[in-house]
Design a protein around this motif. Structure first.
Motif, PDB file in Angstrom:
ATOM      1  N   GLY A  20     -85.027  34.656  82.009  1.00 24.83           N
ATOM      2  CA  GLY A  20     -85.872  35.768  81.609  1.00 24.83           C
ATOM      3  C   GLY A  20     -87.092  35.387  80.784  1.00 24.83           C
ATOM      4  N   LEU A  21     -87.339  34.097  80.584  1.00 24.75           N
ATOM      5  CA  LEU A  21     -88.469  33.666  79.766  1.00 24.75           C
ATOM      6  C   LEU A  21     -89.620  33.166  80.637  1.00 24.75           C
ATOM      7  N   THR A  22     -90.805  33.098  80.040  1.00 24.73           N
ATOM      8  CA  THR A  22     -92.000  32.716  80.799  1.00 24.73           C
ATOM      9  C   THR A  22     -92.653  31.446  80.275  1.00 24.73           C
ATOM     10  N   GLN A  23     -92.022  30.773  79.318  1.00 22.13           N
ATOM     11  CA  GLN A  23     -92.546  29.497  78.838  1.00 22.13           C
ATOM     12  C   GLN A  23     -91.387  28.557  78.560  1.00 22.13           C
ATOM     13  N   ARG A  24     -91.699  27.282  78.532  1.00 26.40           N
ATOM     14  CA  ARG A  24     -90.677  26.260  78.281  1.00 26.40           C
ATOM     15  C   ARG A  24     -90.406  26.120  76.786  1.00 26.40           C
ATOM     16  N   HIS A  25     -89.162  25.872  76.474  1.00 29.93           N
ATOM     17  CA  HIS A  25     -88.746  25.591  75.105  1.00 29.93           C
ATOM     18  C   HIS A  25     -88.051  24.234  75.101  1.00 29.93           C
ATOM     19  N   ALA A  26     -88.078  23.562  73.966  1.00 28.11           N
ATOM     20  CA  ALA A  26     -87.463  22.243  73.828  1.00 28.11           C
ATOM     21  C   ALA A  26     -86.056  22.388  73.242  1.00 28.11           C
ATOM     22  N   VAL A  40     -78.058  28.263  74.197  1.00 31.09           N
ATOM     23  CA  VAL A  40     -78.283  27.036  73.434  1.00 31.09           C
ATOM     24  C   VAL A  40     -79.501  27.243  72.539  1.00 31.09           C
ATOM     25  N   PRO A  41     -79.532  26.614  71.370  1.00 25.93           N
ATOM     26  CA  PRO A  41     -80.672  26.790  70.472  1.00 25.93           C
ATOM     27  C   PRO A  41     -81.846  25.884  70.845  1.00 25.93           C
ATOM     28  N   ALA A  42     -83.041  26.450  70.796  1.00 26.28           N
ATOM     29  CA  ALA A  42     -84.267  25.678  70.985  1.00 26.28           C
ATOM     30  C   ALA A  42     -84.720  25.152  69.623  1.00 26.28           C
ATOM     31  N   LEU A  43     -85.644  24.212  69.630  1.00 23.27           N
ATOM     32  CA  LEU A  43     -86.145  23.661  68.369  1.00 23.27           C
ATOM     33  C   LEU A  43     -86.837  24.711  67.512  1.00 23.27           C
ATOM     34  N   CYS A  44     -87.360  25.764  68.154  1.00 25.02           N
ATOM     35  CA  CYS A  44     -88.046  26.822  67.409  1.00 25.02           C
ATOM     36  C   CYS A  44     -87.074  27.842  66.830  1.00 25.02           C
ATOM     37  N   GLY A  45     -85.798  27.727  67.162  1.00 24.17           N
ATOM     38  CA  GLY A  45     -84.796  28.661  66.661  1.00 24.17           C
ATOM     39  C   GLY A  45     -84.410  29.737  67.662  1.00 24.17           C
ATOM     40  N   ALA A  46     -85.136  29.835  68.769  1.00 26.10           N
ATOM     41  CA  ALA A  46     -84.798  30.825  69.793  1.00 26.10           C
ATOM     42  C   ALA A  46     -83.500  30.420  70.495  1.00 26.10           C
ATOM     43  N   GLU A  47     -82.735  31.413  70.931  1.00 26.59           N
ATOM     44  CA  GLU A  47     -81.530  31.167  71.720  1.00 26.59           C
ATOM     45  C   GLU A  47     -81.901  31.306  73.195  1.00 26.59           C
ATOM     46  N   LEU A  48     -81.640  30.275  73.982  1.00 25.42           N
ATOM     47  CA  LEU A  48     -81.969  30.275  75.409  1.00 25.42           C
ATOM     48  C   LEU A  48     -80.693  30.357  76.230  1.00 25.42           C
ATOM     49  N   LYS A  49     -80.717  31.182  77.263  1.00 33.51           N
ATOM     50  CA  LYS A  49     -79.591  31.209  78.204  1.00 33.51           C
ATOM     51  C   LYS A  49     -79.904  30.246  79.341  1.00 33.51           C
ATOM     52  N   ILE A  50     -78.948  29.385  79.630  1.00 34.38           N
ATOM     53  CA  ILE A  50     -79.106  28.410  80.701  1.00 34.38           C
ATOM     54  C   ILE A  50     -79.075  29.149  82.047  1.00 34.38           C
ATOM     55  N   ALA A  64     -92.998  26.010  88.409  1.00 32.14           N
ATOM     56  CA  ALA A  64     -94.426  26.271  88.209  1.00 32.14           C
ATOM     57  C   ALA A  64     -94.785  26.581  86.749  1.00 32.14           C
ATOM     58  N   VAL A  65     -93.784  26.763  85.896  1.00 40.19           N
ATOM     59  CA  VAL A  65     -94.046  27.108  84.497  1.00 40.19           C
ATOM     60  C   VAL A  65     -94.407  25.836  83.724  1.00 40.19           C
ATOM     61  N   THR A  66     -95.624  25.824  83.175  1.00 38.11           N
ATOM     62  CA  THR A  66     -96.078  24.659  82.411  1.00 38.11           C
ATOM     63  C   THR A  66     -96.357  24.985  80.948  1.00 38.11           C
ATOM     64  N   ASP A  67     -96.428  26.280  80.608  1.00 33.86           N
ATOM     65  CA  ASP A  67     -96.685  26.672  79.221  1.00 33.86           C
ATOM     66  C   ASP A  67     -95.493  26.304  78.348  1.00 33.86           C
ATOM     67  N   LYS A  68     -95.789  25.672  77.220  1.00 30.35           N
ATOM     68  CA  LYS A  68     -94.737  25.272  76.285  1.00 30.35           C
ATOM     69  C   LYS A  68     -94.814  26.123  75.022  1.00 30.35           C
ATOM     70  N   CYS A  69     -93.669  26.405  74.451  1.00 32.47           N
ATOM     71  CA  CYS A  69     -93.591  27.118  73.182  1.00 32.47           C
ATOM     72  C   CYS A  69     -94.359  26.312  72.135  1.00 32.47           C
ATOM     73  N   PRO A  70     -95.335  26.930  71.463  1.00 32.50           N
ATOM     74  CA  PRO A  70     -96.126  26.185  70.468  1.00 32.50           C
ATOM     75  C   PRO A  70     -95.286  25.648  69.314  1.00 32.50           C
ATOM     76  N   THR A  71     -94.287  26.386  68.886  1.00 32.21           N
ATOM     77  CA  THR A  71     -93.455  25.925  67.764  1.00 32.21           C
ATOM     78  C   THR A  71     -92.622  24.718  68.172  1.00 32.21           C
ATOM     79  N   CYS A  72     -92.025  24.763  69.366  1.00 31.82           N
ATOM     80  CA  CYS A  72     -91.268  23.605  69.867  1.00 31.82           C
ATOM     81  C   CYS A  72     -92.186  22.401  70.027  1.00 31.82           C
ATOM     82  N   ALA A  73     -93.385  22.631  70.558  1.00 34.12           N
ATOM     83  CA  ALA A  73     -94.340  21.537  70.750  1.00 34.12           C
ATOM     84  C   ALA A  73     -94.730  20.910  69.415  1.00 34.12           C
ATOM     85  N   ASP A  74     -94.930  21.736  68.391  1.00 36.53           N
ATOM     86  CA  ASP A  74     -95.259  21.209  67.061  1.00 36.53           C
ATOM     87  C   ASP A  74     -94.128  20.347  66.511  1.00 36.53           C
ATOM     88  N   ARG A  75     -92.882  20.763  66.764  1.00 38.88           N
ATOM     89  CA  ARG A  75     -91.728  20.018  66.246  1.00 38.88           C
ATOM     90  C   ARG A  75     -91.587  18.655  66.921  1.00 38.88           C
TER      91      ARG A  75
END
Length: 88
Positions: A20-26, A40-50, A64-75
């Motif tokens: 259900g998300l539109t950007q990548r998280h780490a 599972v928890p992302a580096l930004c604190g968001a909970e992601l469903k596999i 095709a999704v290339t946008d990355k979460c800015p907070t995860c990218a900063d980490r």
């Protein structure tokens, strides 16, 4: 206070698109080691469903999704990480 989540050691980081998300998280957990639907928890604190695995012969929708979460990218910027883009 800024906490170094990697503790100075090399860390594998996987960029995934949760259900259900539109950007990548780490995440640091190998995505193939958990079952579809697990949170599972992302580096930004968001909970992601596999997501569910893509049937053989089809391309994953997240490919095709290339946008990355800015907070995860900063980490991960400047950290000693091995980054992998992972699609289901």
């Amino acid at each position: 206070m800024d906490i170094d989540v990697f503790g100075g050691e090399q860390q594998d980081v996987f960029w995934i698109v949760g259900m259900g998300l539109t950007q990548r998280h780490a995440i640091t957990m190998r995505p193939g080691a958990v079952y579809a639907g697990q949170s599972v928890p992302a580096l930004c604190g968001a909970e992601l469903k596999i997501p569910q695995p893509t049937p053989i012969g089809r391309d994953p929708r997240s490919k095709a999704v290339t946008d990355k979460c800015p907070t995860c990218a900063d980490r991960t910027t400047g950290a000693n990480c091995t980054e992998t883009t992972w699609d289901f």
